[in-house]
Design a protein around this motif. Structure first.
Motif, PDB file in Angstrom:
ATOM      1  N   PHE A   1       0.793  -1.592   0.371  1.00 36.78           N
ATOM      2  CA  PHE A   1       0.438  -0.324  -0.079  1.00 36.78           C
ATOM      3  C   PHE A   1       1.260   1.388   0.199  1.00 36.78           C
ATOM      4  O   PHE A   1       2.295   1.033   0.968  1.00 36.78           O
ATOM      5  CB  PHE A   1      -0.641  -0.113   0.822  1.00 36.78           C
ATOM      6  CG  PHE A   1      -1.840  -1.088   1.296  1.00 36.78           C
ATOM      7  CD1 PHE A   1      -2.968  -1.049   0.602  1.00 36.78           C
ATOM      8  CD2 PHE A   1      -1.456  -2.062   2.046  1.00 36.78           C
ATOM      9  CE1 PHE A   1      -3.493  -2.137   0.737  1.00 36.78           C
ATOM     10  CE2 PHE A   1      -1.971  -3.618   2.222  1.00 36.78           C
ATOM     11  CZ  PHE A   1      -3.316  -3.373   1.289  1.00 36.78           C
ATOM     12  N   PHE A   2       0.854   1.987  -0.788  1.00 39.48           N
ATOM     13  CA  PHE A   2       1.023   3.424  -0.638  1.00 39.48           C
ATOM     14  C   PHE A   2       0.785   4.593  -0.682  1.00 39.48           C
ATOM     15  O   PHE A   2      -0.592   4.740  -1.180  1.00 39.48           O
ATOM     16  CB  PHE A   2       1.878   3.170  -2.948  1.00 39.48           C
ATOM     17  CG  PHE A   2       2.691   2.475  -2.626  1.00 39.48           C
ATOM     18  CD1 PHE A   2       3.813   2.068  -2.857  1.00 39.48           C
ATOM     19  CD2 PHE A   2       1.754   1.180  -3.311  1.00 39.48           C
ATOM     20  CE1 PHE A   2       4.292   1.133  -2.845  1.00 39.48           C
ATOM     21  CE2 PHE A   2       2.766  -0.103  -3.548  1.00 39.48           C
ATOM     22  CZ  PHE A   2       3.928  -0.467  -3.792  1.00 39.48           C
ATOM     23  N   THR A   3       1.056   5.608   0.341  1.00 32.43           N
ATOM     24  CA  THR A   3       0.693   7.211  -0.089  1.00 32.43           C
ATOM     25  C   THR A   3       1.418   7.984  -1.119  1.00 32.43           C
ATOM     26  O   THR A   3       3.280   7.371  -0.601  1.00 32.43           O
ATOM     27  CB  THR A   3       0.753   7.441   1.665  1.00 32.43           C
ATOM     28  OG1 THR A   3       0.411   6.777   2.248  1.00 32.43           O
ATOM     29  CG2 THR A   3       0.368   9.243   1.828  1.00 32.43           C
ATOM     30  N   LEU A   4       0.880   8.450  -1.539  1.00 36.87           N
ATOM     31  CA  LEU A   4       2.213   9.687  -2.973  1.00 36.87           C
ATOM     32  C   LEU A   4       2.118  11.029  -2.285  1.00 36.87           C
ATOM     33  O   LEU A   4       0.853  11.257  -2.584  1.00 36.87           O
ATOM     34  CB  LEU A   4       1.488   8.629  -4.056  1.00 36.87           C
ATOM     35  CG  LEU A   4       1.577   7.495  -5.072  1.00 36.87           C
ATOM     36  CD1 LEU A   4       0.553   7.533  -6.529  1.00 36.87           C
ATOM     37  CD2 LEU A   4       2.908   6.867  -4.858  1.00 36.87           C
ATOM     38  N   ARG A   5       3.354  11.628  -2.801  1.00 37.16           N
ATOM     39  CA  ARG A   5       3.197  13.099  -2.543  1.00 37.16           C
ATOM     40  C   ARG A   5       4.330  13.410  -3.156  1.00 37.16           C
ATOM     41  O   ARG A   5       5.246  12.816  -3.294  1.00 37.16           O
ATOM     42  CB  ARG A   5       3.047  13.370  -1.239  1.00 37.16           C
ATOM     43  CG  ARG A   5       3.065  14.966  -0.835  1.00 37.16           C
ATOM     44  CD  ARG A   5       3.311  14.419   0.820  1.00 37.16           C
ATOM     45  NE  ARG A   5       4.629  14.626   2.145  1.00 37.16           N
ATOM     46  CZ  ARG A   5       4.674  13.437   2.552  1.00 37.16           C
ATOM     47  NH1 ARG A   5       3.955  12.815   2.641  1.00 37.16           N
ATOM     48  NH2 ARG A   5       5.980  13.691   2.556  1.00 37.16           N
ATOM     49  N   ASP A   6       4.279  14.542  -4.438  1.00 37.08           N
ATOM     50  CA  ASP A   6       4.551  15.466  -5.144  1.00 37.08           C
ATOM     51  C   ASP A   6       5.248  14.427  -5.843  1.00 37.08           C
ATOM     52  O   ASP A   6       6.173  14.847  -6.206  1.00 37.08           O
ATOM     53  CB  ASP A   6       5.505  16.076  -3.806  1.00 37.08           C
ATOM     54  CG  ASP A   6       5.517  16.700  -2.351  1.00 37.08           C
ATOM     55  OD1 ASP A   6       4.270  17.611  -2.930  1.00 37.08           O
ATOM     56  OD2 ASP A   6       6.451  17.169  -1.704  1.00 37.08           O
ATOM     57  N   GLY A   7       4.077  13.826  -6.295  1.00 36.24           N
ATOM     58  CA  GLY A   7       4.380  12.919  -7.482  1.00 36.24           C
ATOM     59  C   GLY A   7       5.527  11.341  -7.359  1.00 36.24           C
ATOM     60  O   GLY A   7       6.504  11.150  -8.488  1.00 36.24           O
ATOM     61  N   LYS A   8       5.932  11.386  -5.951  1.00 33.09           N
ATOM     62  CA  LYS A   8       6.867  10.360  -5.536  1.00 33.09           C
ATOM     63  C   LYS A   8       6.022   9.872  -4.035  1.00 33.09           C
ATOM     64  O   LYS A   8       4.977   9.732  -3.779  1.00 33.09           O
ATOM     65  CB  LYS A   8       7.838  11.485  -4.866  1.00 33.09           C
ATOM     66  CG  LYS A   8       8.753  12.032  -4.756  1.00 33.09           C
ATOM     67  CD  LYS A   8       9.972  11.097  -6.440  1.00 33.09           C
ATOM     68  CE  LYS A   8      10.924  12.178  -6.976  1.00 33.09           C
ATOM     69  NZ  LYS A   8      11.646  11.853  -7.126  1.00 33.09           N
ATOM     70  N   ILE A   9       6.828   8.292  -3.644  1.00 35.02           N
ATOM     71  CA  ILE A   9       5.865   7.488  -3.544  1.00 35.02           C
ATOM     72  C   ILE A   9       6.481   8.156  -1.457  1.00 35.02           C
ATOM     73  O   ILE A   9       7.845   8.109  -0.968  1.00 35.02           O
ATOM     74  CB  ILE A   9       7.002   5.754  -3.759  1.00 35.02           C
ATOM     75  CG1 ILE A   9       6.540   5.251  -4.979  1.00 35.02           C
ATOM     76  CG2 ILE A   9       6.670   5.287  -1.606  1.00 35.02           C
ATOM     77  CD1 ILE A   9       7.278   4.451  -5.252  1.00 35.02           C
ATOM     78  N   ALA A  10       5.307   8.426  -0.786  1.00 38.47           N
ATOM     79  CA  ALA A  10       5.567   9.010   0.109  1.00 38.47           C
ATOM     80  C   ALA A  10       5.665   7.480   2.079  1.00 38.47           C
ATOM     81  O   ALA A  10       6.021   8.155   2.686  1.00 38.47           O
ATOM     82  CB  ALA A  10       5.417   9.858   1.011  1.00 38.47           C
ATOM     83  N   ARG A  11       4.970   6.975   1.492  1.00 34.02           N
ATOM     84  CA  ARG A  11       4.533   5.756   2.330  1.00 34.02           C
ATOM     85  C   ARG A  11       4.396   3.983   1.769  1.00 34.02           C
ATOM     86  O   ARG A  11       4.296   4.302   0.339  1.00 34.02           O
ATOM     87  CB  ARG A  11       3.440   5.797   2.636  1.00 34.02           C
ATOM     88  CG  ARG A  11       3.230   4.755   4.388  1.00 34.02           C
ATOM     89  CD  ARG A  11       1.694   4.777   5.389  1.00 34.02           C
ATOM     90  NE  ARG A  11       0.483   4.828   3.702  1.00 34.02           N
ATOM     91  CZ  ARG A  11      -0.229   3.759   3.152  1.00 34.02           C
ATOM     92  NH1 ARG A  11       0.498   2.397   4.165  1.00 34.02           N
ATOM     93  NH2 ARG A  11      -1.113   3.734   2.633  1.00 34.02           N
TER      94      ARG A  11
END
Length: 133
Positions: A107-117
């Motif tokens: 599972f992923f959180t995405l922020r600013d076009g990148k993988i944040a989690r």
């Protein structure tokens, strides 16, 4: 890059052993939630984890299906881990080149076009049974 393409690129880099390319897809403040482990924060700890995993395991992911929400800030993936246990990991059964096959999910959180989690789950008891047989 859209969410699904970002996640597919991450897993392609994983399967090809390109850990530097995986790191390039991560947010500087990435949180890595390990299955039954502590949260690792930042790219440096993620890189250390990858180095350890590369030394102890050889894995290839198949049957990959990637999902993303409409806003593109969350994603998930389901896959099969096809692995070989190369080097004994602390607290785990001895490594003798055993192979294993496990269903898993991330599972992923995405922020600013990148993988944040990155949060990954698999059945540890099943893995232990397979490498202990």
């Amino acid at each position: 890059m859209d969410a699904k393409t970002l996640i597919q690129s991450y897993f392609t880099a994983f399967n090809e052993g390109r850990t530097d390319d995986m790191l390039a897809l991560l947010h500087d403040e990435v949180e890595h939630h390990v299955n039954e482990g502590q949260i690792r924060r930042g790219k440096a700890l993620f890189a250390e984890f990858n180095a350890h995993m590369t030394e102890s395991y050889r894995e290839n992911l198949t049957d990959l299906v990637v999902f993303a929400n409409e806003s593109g800030d969350r994603a998930a993936a389901e896959f099969i881990v096809n692995g070989t246990y190369l080097k004994t990991d602390e607290g785990l059964p001895p490594a003798r080149g055993q192979t294993y096959r496990l269903p898993a999910g991330s599972f992923f959180t995405l922020r600013d076009g990148k993988i944040a989690r990155v949060t990954t789950y698999y059945n540890v008891a099943d893995w232990t049974r397979q490498v202990s047989a």
